[in-house]
Design a protein around this motif. Structure first.
Motif, mmCIF file in Angstrom:
data_model
loop_
_atom_site.group_PDB
_atom_site.id
_atom_site.type_symbol
_atom_site.label_atom_id
_atom_site.label_comp_id
_atom_site.label_asym_id
_atom_site.label_seq_id
_atom_site.Cartn_x
_atom_site.Cartn_y
_atom_site.Cartn_z
ATOM 1 N N ASN A 3 21.433 -8.378 0.589
ATOM 2 C CA ASN A 3 21.067 -6.944 0.733
ATOM 3 C C ASN A 3 19.714 -6.830 0.005
ATOM 4 N N THR A 4 18.671 -6.483 0.815
ATOM 5 C CA THR A 4 17.377 -6.324 0.217
ATOM 6 C C THR A 4 17.476 -4.903 -0.157
ATOM 7 N N GLU A 6 18.865 -3.053 -2.232
ATOM 8 C CA GLU A 6 19.033 -2.438 -3.745
ATOM 9 C C GLU A 6 17.761 -2.418 -4.587
ATOM 10 N N CYS A 7 16.872 -2.927 -4.135
ATOM 11 C CA CYS A 7 15.634 -3.023 -4.965
ATOM 12 C C CYS A 7 14.289 -2.853 -4.361
ATOM 13 N N ALA A 8 13.493 -2.269 -4.973
ATOM 14 C CA ALA A 8 12.299 -1.785 -4.354
ATOM 15 C C ALA A 8 11.490 -2.895 -4.126
ATOM 16 N N VAL A 9 11.681 -3.993 -5.262
ATOM 17 C CA VAL A 9 10.577 -4.909 -5.378
ATOM 18 C C VAL A 9 10.861 -6.007 -3.870
ATOM 19 N N ALA A 11 10.559 -9.293 -1.426
ATOM 20 C CA ALA A 11 10.644 -10.746 -1.699
ATOM 21 C C ALA A 11 9.491 -11.306 -2.177
ATOM 22 N N LEU A 14 8.879 -10.799 -5.810
ATOM 23 C CA LEU A 14 10.001 -11.798 -6.505
ATOM 24 C C LEU A 14 9.582 -13.071 -6.694
ATOM 25 N N ILE A 17 6.997 -13.225 -9.489
ATOM 26 C CA ILE A 17 7.647 -13.111 -10.649
ATOM 27 C C ILE A 17 8.366 -14.340 -11.139
ATOM 28 N N SER A 18 8.977 -14.776 -10.113
ATOM 29 C CA SER A 18 9.660 -16.227 -10.495
ATOM 30 C C SER A 18 8.880 -17.233 -10.813
ATOM 31 N N VAL A 43 16.618 -17.597 -7.479
ATOM 32 C CA VAL A 43 16.198 -16.406 -6.925
ATOM 33 C C VAL A 43 14.921 -16.585 -6.085
ATOM 34 N N ASN A 46 16.275 -17.598 -2.704
ATOM 35 C CA ASN A 46 16.728 -16.501 -1.776
ATOM 36 C C ASN A 46 15.545 -15.733 -1.337
ATOM 37 N N ALA A 47 14.645 -15.372 -2.323
ATOM 38 C CA ALA A 47 13.275 -14.627 -1.973
ATOM 39 C C ALA A 47 12.636 -15.184 -0.879
ATOM 40 N N VAL A 50 14.470 -14.548 2.588
ATOM 41 C CA VAL A 50 14.212 -13.130 3.179
ATOM 42 C C VAL A 50 12.614 -12.930 3.730
#
Lengths: 305, 447
Positions: A3-4, A6-9, A11, A14, A17-18, A43, A46-47, A50
């Motif tokens: 479920n993407t 939930e966040c505005a950031v 993939a 992310l 960032i990771s 993470v 997952n990113a 997506v």
């Protein structure tokens, strides 16, 4: 399905960032924290999943649009009556069998639906292509996120036909093209042999084929950049990840491994060079020089993108 | 909330706060572990600077009726120093990860303290007498000339100011390649276990030069690593049983009688994931940060990022109770990932009768759940409500819509003020809450 919403950031950020976290962890006091880096790698996975799904969907939509536009243009210039006549002539000439030609011709339009239905599959959102991404002229499989789309199964390089698809040539050429607007399957009959594919764009010899392929290369090109110096990463051990439908049948060329998918396809392993002394590596000197270089490359690449 | 002994609600009142008031917090002063001893008389804290501070409860006396069992500093010592591993070019932090008390067997107190690599057994003993009247040396310690001694005397013990000495009795080193996250004293009072990310070792308290590896989840090929050990604890009564939790949200119970190596678990506790709540961060928030047996030994409690779960040891497929600590953070996971808060490891604890559980949250909030009435309460550890015996006011986080008076909205929470470590007195309703560099002690009004 992740479920993407939930966040505005997205993939992509992310992922960057990771990677930055992993990079920073190397200089943190107390050494690499195995637990934290493992979680960050999840993470990342997952990113990436997506992101790839979104990319595939985007490409598929673009290709579909182009196919539809191309074929529509061609159809507009064709005389429907001539089409049927040609069809019969060709099949009679080439196959020499009346029954076959009749069935072939008859099979062209309405039967397309039937023929594609066995091939139609319900695609799970997490499925991905079975072909490595570092492709140049090869067709990229499109894994559609929605069940209503059918998965294309072209996995090999589609030979560019010598025969132009220009309206003029088509009349005299041995090819007939039909687009099924329900299934979006383009059917061509070439020298009496039935081809089916949904990658009509590659049938266009020059102009059309270049731009989608080029665009794909651009999109994924950053995966390829600067990572050739990491030949040690292996693409193996995908099976244990639930998202992975990388049923890679052929062994990947190490030079083609230089992409994010295959590196992180084996999860955490993507961050550790096989040659490194793993016990030592994970405790202190985390990566070998190669992994270090590639890590920097990924960060540079992602940032550059 | 029903209190210990039943019937009455808890009324938590401020008792004491220890630590500097400075807004500027030195990293070394950040408290990293809090633990009561078996009687509750002593309260130990460890910090990031490697120091251990032990507080002792005052005996209630008629002379000072107002100091109802206050905790005062008993002993302070430097437990661990920063080290450097030259072979691996790796600095070893001096931060105290865990302190565990040993049951008291004589006048001295013993505790185990550990950093990432080394566990130490400390003896804390009192000295309130001093021998005076030595024959061979003066009172100031200078040696006397033997030829000048004309008579002999027996030294006598004279009272002196109480001195509390802490001395390292055992050092258990070089047994862990990865970072130690847990230590737990066994109920046999002879052995203890220590756990790092991939291995669990069993030690004898008297033997420092060897330990026995009982769990090893390190894969042959590190590229296949999918989970790590996050916490481990010995069963409070059965000395052959221990549990360990993983980063995948599972708990394994092992019986040391079954095999020498406990890689194969006896029980496996896992709650199936709800597929509709899947997100980028599902793996992170399901990672268990703490596991604690109940005092009865019948239940165990686990803490993951958003919830606390109570498990019955006889039921493996799901917890018997689940308490949401701060569900409103579920929509904020992205920013919590960016600022690293999502990796915070919250601990949890039981009260003495196992009727209530407590855990920390952000904004210096901590939460208590009554298992019988299913009521929960949110309290805050702050200097503002730090008047002596002032009753703590329940706090509430506004999750959306109109914010009521006295409620705080999610976006106003201070994520730098986190309560990771809490402890509950084993017998009474006294709690210790570590808020960054300050230690708050609260007592129930009934106390």
């Amino acid at each position: 399905m992740i479920n993407t919403m939930e966040c505005a950031v997205d993939a992509q950020s992310l992922i960057s960032i990771s990677l930055r976290k992993i990079h920073n962890s190397r200089t943190q006091r107390g050494g690499i924290k195995l637990h934290k880096n493992l979680l960050v790698s999840y993470v990342l996975r997952n990113a990436r999943q997506v992101y790839m799904n979104e990319k595939y969907a985007e490409i598929y939509r673009m290709q579909q649009y182009e196919e539809v536009m191309t074929v529509c243009n061609e159809i507009q210039e064709l005389n429907p009556l001539d089409l049927a006549e040609d069809c019969e002539d060709q099949t009679a000439d080439c196959c020499g069998s009346a029954s076959e030609s009749a069935s072939l011709c008859g099979a062209l339009l309405p039967a397309v639906g039937h023929q594609t239905s066995p091939a139609a599959q319900h695609i799970q959102p997490a499925s991905a292509c079975s072909v490595p991404l570092a492709l140049q002229s090869e067709e990229v499989c499109k894994a559609a996120p929605e069940p209503s789309f059918y998965r294309s199964c072209c996995a090999e390089a589609y030979p560019v036909s010598n025969c132009d698809f220009s309206p003029v040539n088509n009349m005299h050429c041995n090819k007939t093209t039909v687009l099924d607007l329900d299934t979006h399957v383009v059917t061509t009959v070439e020298n009496g042999y039935l081809h089916q594919d949904c990658c009509a764009s590659l049938q266009q010899c020059c102009q059309g084929a270049q731009s989608p392929a080029k665009k794909r290369k651009l999109d994924f090109g950053y995966y390829v950049s600067e990572i050739e110096e990491a030949p040690d990463f292996t693409p193996c051990k995908r099976a244990k990840f639930e998202d992975s439908s990388y049923a890679i049948t052929e062994p990947l060329d190490t030079s083609n491994i230089s992409n994010l998918i295959s590196i992180f396809g084996s999860g955490f392993s993507g961050l550790v060079s096989r040659q490194a002394d793993l016990e030592q590596a994970l405790n202190g000197q985390f990566c070998s020089k190669q992994a270090l270089a590639s890590l920097g490359a990924w960060t540079r690449a992602i940032v550059a993108f | 909330m029903a209190g210990v002994g039943g019937g009455n609600d808890f009324q938590w009142c401020f008792s004491q706060v220890k630590g500097a008031i400075d807004e500027d917090v030195a990293e070394a002063d950040i408290i990293s572990t809090v633990e009561f001893n078996y009687s509750g008389e002593l309260l130990a804290t460890g910090d990031k600077g490697g120091r251990v501070v032990i507080f002792q409860r005052e005996q209630e006396s008629k002379n000072r009726p107002l100091s109802r069992g206050e905790y005062n500093v008993y002993s302070t010592f430097q437990s661990h120093e920063p080290e450097f591993d030259y072979l691996k070019s790796l600095e070893i932090e001096e931060k105290i990860n865990k302190i565990r008390w040993l049951p008291q067997q004589n006048a001295a107190h013993f505790l185990l303290s550990t950093n990432d690599k080394t566990i130490k057994l400390w003896k804390i003993s009192e000295r309130d007498k001093r021998a005076e009247g030595y024959n061979l040396k003066d009172e100031d310690g200078r040696l006397r000339d033997p030829f000048r001694i004309t008579s002999l005397r027996v030294p006598v013990l004279m009272p002196m100011d109480l001195m509390v000495e802490a001395s390292p009795r055992r050092i258990f080193a070089n047994a862990h390649t990865y970072h130690i996250n847990s230590i737990s004293v066994n109920s046999d009072y002879e052995t203890y276990l220590s756990a790092d990310d991939l291995r669990i070792n069993l030690w004898h308290l008297e033997i420092t030069d060897r330990s026995f590896n009982i769990v090893d989840i390190k894969p042959a090929n590190m590229e296949e690593l999918t989970e790590v050990i996050t916490a481990a604890e010995c069963h409070p009564h059965q000395c052959n049983v221990f549990v360990y939790s993983s980063s995948k949200g599972t708990i394994r119970l092992c019986d040391m009688r079954a095999a020498a190596l406990c890689d194969r678990h006896s029980k496996f506790f896992e709650e199936p994931e709800d597929p509709s709540s899947r997100s980028f961060f599902s793996e992170i928030i399901s990672s268990i940060s703490d596991v604690k047996f109940s005092h009865s030994g019948r239940y165990m409690m686990t803490r993951d990022y958003l919830s606390v779960k109570v498990w019955d040891l006889n039921m493996e497929n799901r917890p018997v109770e689940t308490y949401q600590v701060h569900e409103y953070l579920r929509s904020k996971l992205c920013s919590l990932y960016e600022n690293d808060c999502i990796f915070d490891k919250f601990e949890c604890c039981w009260n003495g009768s196992d009727s209530a559980i407590m855990t920390g949250s952000y904004n210096n909030f901590f939460r208590m759940f009554d298992r019988n009435t299913r009521r929960d309460i949110t309290l805050e550890a702050s200097r503002e409500s730090s008047k002596p015996r002032a009753m703590l006011k329940p706090r509430k986080v506004c999750t959306g819509g109109k914010r009521k008076k006295d409620e705080i909205s999610v976006d106003s929470l201070d994520f730098n003020k986190k309560i990771l470590h809490t402890a509950w007195h084993p017998k009474e309703n006294v709690i210790a809450v570590a808020a960054t560099n300050n230690l708050y002690i609260f007592q129930d009004k009934m106390n």
